[in-house]
Motif scaffolding. Structure first.
Motif: not given
Length: 305
Positions: A109-124
């Motif tokens: 498995v290639p090195d990669a960042p794990p799945p993450m919670f990503i913010r919606q900048f439109e609705i902070p």
């Protein structure tokens, strides 16, 4: 970091400052594969806006809520925690499907960042940002470690990545079109007179917090440069929390103007798209439950509780 593309929402590809900010905050947690623009001097520390005490990592809640409307059509910062959960689950499906393919082929498995919670900048989510800054948190993963692979094979890795993308795309196709139309319609909120008036007070408020920025975009540029230029991870985390607290304070008037407008807009959107929304509400829980069983994962969303 794998993430399903949603063309109607703000993307880091079309907003360089957002891309830089995302890379900077990921560097606090899992790293970033984007090109490093090089260090820059951090903004001068402010006696007015000292970093708040370090907060514990955000908790998560498991399972879908009874009403999927805020998951699909967020109108407030707390709503977006559920939307982040759906995006994070979709990214986790992609990662799990890719890994299953690689494991079957006994390819590393290639090195990669794990799945993450990503913010919606439109609705902070100002309450969350005030406490945690802009740093992203990883999606919980209950899958057992994969067996050791015997080789690296770029061709197989590409094929498996395509399989992962297809698995995520199949899930996202069930809710993405409706959600994309919702996010597209939010642009009208930004032109409301009350919102524009509230934004005019942003530079003075940020200045009082020790941050010189003449707009929200300029502020994110400052965050990017500050986090990229921090001498240590500890310094970056402190600046992340300090700047997050300043942003949350100064965006309160803007969000106070926008939230009732979004709420009213959502009411009309739900009426106009009632049939499609009902279809998604009926189908999505079963689809998520099926994927939870297949990949030994769970739907989770960040929460302040």
């Amino acid at each position: 970091m794998p993430r399903v593309h949603r063309p109607s929402r703000r993307s880091t590809a079309s907003h360089p400052a957002a891309a830089g900010l995302l890379c900077a905050v990921l560097a606090l947690t899992a790293g970033c594969s984007a090109a490093d623009p090089g260090p820059a001097a951090p903004s001068a520390p402010s006696a007015v806006s000292a970093p708040p005490p370090a907060a514990a990592p955000a908790a998560v809640a498991y399972g879908l809520p009874p009403d999927l409307t805020p998951v699909l059509l967020p109108a407030s910062g707390p709503d977006t925690r559920l939307t982040q959960g759906l995006d994070g689950f979709t990214s986790l499906v992609r990662e799990r499907a890719t890994r299953a393919c690689l494991d079957a082929a006994r390819v590393r498995v290639p090195d990669a960042p794990p799945p993450m919670f990503i913010r919606q900048f439109e609705i902070p989510d100002l309450a969350h940002i005030a406490r945690h800054g802009f740093s992203a948190s990883t999606v919980p993963d209950t899958t057992a470690p994969a067996p050791a692979a015997t080789s690296a094979d770029p061709a197989v890795q590409r094929r498996c990545d395509q399989e992962g993308a297809k698995a995520a795309g199949d899930l996202q196709s069930g809710y993405g079109p409706l959600q994309s139309r919702w996010f597209s319609g939010l642009a009208a909120v930004e032109q409301d007179a009350a919102v524009l008036a509230a934004r005019r007070g942003l530079p003075d408020c940020l200045s009082a917090q020790g941050v010189r920025a003449d707009s929200e975009q300029h502020f994110f540029d400052q965050v990017d440069r500050t986090l990229q230029g921090a001498a240590t991870d500890q310094a970056a985390s402190a600046e992340d929390r300090r700047l997050g607290a300043a942003y949350a304070t100064c965006m309160q008037p803007v969000e106070a103007a926008r939230e009732p407008l979004r709420a009213a807009l959502r009411e009309s959107f739900v009426r106009e798209h009632a049939a499609e929304l009902a279809q998604v509400r009926d189908a999505l829980p079963g689809r998520i439950a099926e994927l939870e069983r297949r990949y030994s994962i769970r739907f989770a969303a960040p929460t302040e509780d």
